[in-house]
Enzyme design. Structure first.
Site: not given
Length: 676
Positions: A345-346
């Site tokens: 995930f960013d």
């Protein structure tokens, strides 16, 4: 099943209240003409069989005519497919079925040949209809956009085709109408049903400045919308184009089957030829029996079920995902996502909305929360900074009345000050970080500093609010500082993020990683709230790319980002998933999968759908190959063990076509999947 069944693209209309059932319309029968051919074949077959072999009431010429009609109607669609392939120098399943049917007719078994063609045509018709249903929900999007729009140009209002609209046109959208184009609301307020585009089940409130999308339904308010994209470039048009690309992009399994099917077809033709030549040379069996067995082998060895097994499942899964606002750019990504064991995930714009909000208001001395916020928001009214907007939005949500300063200055990297005219003096409000107040020679007590430090450890942007009065009197121009309190701002975790992470773990994702260019404190704060243990902070875009490269060396990696500064990492992962935010150009271009509503709760569903699609594809491939092997063994080996045994051609036909329909029905089960 004809060769064109897998590739067919059928148009469907949206059902309207009071309309007759689909099967009672001329359009249905025109688009599914193979049903008509199957009915004609069956009628001719029964007429010839009952009137000839069973009752012998029809003359020979009538039985012959019935047989010709049965073969003509039953073989029509297959002949078209076989001819098209033959022109390209290839033989396919259509050729195998036609050869088997006419071979049966040559040895006097015309009824069995006609039965083969009837079941073959009926199977193809059912598959075409079933595959069309997987496209129906998506292709119906093309009907969502109105043909015309009411446009205001100068003092005139006129209805124009949407293709003639240009950027900057003002479109009037009445209550209950569909949005003709993508645009920005200029005036009016309403609730918009955007479920067709983003998958959101609840209508979204729209006010001036908000974005709207073509094909969405206006609620109870009239709107004036400024066109921001041409009709051909709208989100709706892009969605339809992406789904069309997805249909044409086969899964790795399908690509292998496609490469395998052509050599396999030639192998079946060769095996059939040997099944005729070898017994003629080495046995005394009647030629009719030899040819009958060879025609049966030709039927049962044909890979119809195997070829349709993958696209039936992949297209169904793509359609089910699109209904929930999740777009796959191809079947290949559907299969790859199902193999994911590491998810990256960013942070900003993905786990968080990318929009700071006020999280803490900590008044000091005799000030209240309302007074602190009112003064801070009033001071920020002339600022364009995103943090200032967060403070103002918080104050407005509490119904606080704001003032306009008489003077304002932003100090980059430190904060702002704003002056307000009071009846007897000028009041200056300072808002900023430690550097601002150090430059103002202001001393803060350790107790006050401890409050700010505690908020900073949570990864929040902390602002101290203080004021100072200027009065021209005998005591001097400036009064002492008065500390009003702290305001903390942060990009908070999305409400659905923590539950999405838990569900992803339950669905078998072994490692969940968060990476961000933000500082360690902010990253740790968000990661802990999301339930993510593995965190990488202070990363530049190229460092994010290197991290994804390392992870994918020994894992199947999917990355979720907003498609902006993490675009290189999204492209490097096995599967890139973009937060669509209603279909931004960057998100639609960079990722392999797009969450149109930027709703992370759709991610576990998408993973479940992909994994279930992979399971069903495996089931279909194993089942279809098993049926082929079993029928081939019955056709070849049983005659060796039991003298005079012949596998009935109708039984082979039923096994062949029945297995094809079973794998299609198994794939269509994916259409019923919904988020749990």
């Amino acid at each position: 099943m004809t060769t064109s069944t897998v590739q067919a693209s059928t148009s469907y209309s949206i059902a309207t209240p009071g309309a007759p059932p689909e099967w009672r319309t001329w359009t249905f029968w025109k688009e599914n003409y193979e049903f008509v051919l199957a009915i004609v074949t069956l009628v001719a077959l029964l007429t010839g069989w009952l009137g000839g072999e069973v009752t012998e009431t029809l003359p020979n010429w009538a039985v012959t005519v019935a047989a010709l009609i049965a073969f003509g109607a039953g073989g029509y669609s297959g002949l078209l497919g076989a001819w098209e392939q033959a022109r390209q120098g290839r033989f396919d399943i259509d050729f195998l079925m036609l050869a088997a049917a006419f071979g049966a007719a040559l040895i006097g078994e015309w009824t069995e040949g006609a039965l083969l063609l009837f079941l073959f045509t009926l199977s193809g018709a059912l598959e075409t209809y079933a595959m069309g249903r997987t496209r129906k929900a998506i292709e119906a999007l093309g009907k969502l956009r109105p043909e015309t729009a009411l446009v205001r140009r100068g003092e005139r209002e006129e209805a124009l085709p949407v293709e003639q609209l240009v950027i900057g046109d003002i479109v009037l959208v009445k209550p209950g109408d569909r949005m003709p184009v993508d645009g920005v609301v200029l005036s009016g307020a309403s609730s918009i049903d955007q479920s067709a585009i983003t998958g959101e089940s609840i209508p979204v409130s729209k006010h001036p400045g908000d974005q709207v999308f073509a094909g969405t339904i206006n609620g109870g308010g009239a709107l004036e919308v400024e066109v921001t994209k041409l009709a051909s470039e709208s989100t709706l048009s892009r969605v339809i184009a992406l789904v069309q690309e997805a249909r044409e992009d086969a899964t790795p399994t399908q690509q292998f089957i496609d490469r395998f099917s052509q050599p396999y077809t030639y192998a079946v033709i060769g095996a059939t030829a040997l099944a005729i030549v070898l017994p003629v040379i080495f046995s005394n069996a009647p030629f009719d029996d030899i040819l009958y067995r060879a025609m049966t082998l030709l039927v049962v060895a044909s890979p119809c079920a195997l070829i349709i097994s993958t696209p039936a499942s992949a297209l169904s899964a793509i359609a089910a995902a699109a209904r929930q606002g999740v777009l796959f750019k191809g079947g290949a990504y559907l299969e790859l996502l199902g193999k994911t064991n590491v998810l990256v995930f960013d942070k900003t714009g993905t786990l968080t909305p990318g929009k700071p909000v006020v999280t803490n208001v900590h008044p000091l001395t005799n000030h209240s929360v309302e007074n602190l916020l009112r003064m801070a928001a009033s001071a920020e009214t002339l600022s364009e900074h995103h943090i200032a907007k967060a403070v103002i939005e918080k104050a407005q949500s509490m119904g606080l009345e704001l003032e306009k300063p008489i003077d304002f200055k932003a100090i980059p990297g430190e904060g702002i000050w704003a002056r307000f005219a009071r009846p007897d003096f000028v009041e200056t409000i300072y808002i900023g970080n430690d550097r601002l107040f150090m430059s103002q020679d202001m001393d803060l007590s350790p107790a006050i500093r401890m409050i700010g430090a505690a908020l900073q450890r949570q990864g929040k942007t902390v602002m101290l609010v203080a004021r100072r009065s200027t009065v021209e009197d005998t005591l001097g121009a400036e009064r002492d500082w008065e500390v009003m309190g702290y305001i903390a701002v942060a990009d908070e975790l999305r409400p659905e993020a923590a539950e999405a992470v838990r569900q992803l773990r339950r669905n078998g994702v072994e490692r969940i990683v968060m990476m961000t260019g933000d500082n360690q404190a902010a990253a740790r704060y968000i990661a802990e709230k999301a339930g993510i243990d593995e965190v990488y902070a202070d990363l530049l875009p190229e460092q994010k790319l290197e991290l994804v490269k390392e992870l994918r060396e020994e894992n199947n990696v999917a990355m979720v980002g907003d498609g902006v500064n993490d675009a290189p990492a999204l492209a490097t992962a096995h599967v890139g998933v973009a937060m669509g935010a209603g279909g931004t150009d960057v998100a639609l271009e960079t990722a392999d999968v797009v969450l149109m509503s930027s709703d992370l709760s759709k991610l576990p569903f998408t993973l479940q759908l992909s994994r279930r699609a992979n399971r069903i594809i495996r089931q279909n491939v194993i089942f279809s190959m098993g049926v082929i092997v079993m029928l081939v063994l019955f056709t070849i080996l049983l005659p060796m063990l039991f003298d005079g045994f012949l596998l009935p051609l109708p039984l082979g036909v039923v096994g062949h076509e029945g297995s094809t329909l079973i794998v299609v029905a198994n794939g269509l089960r994916l259409l019923r999947m919904r988020p749990t």
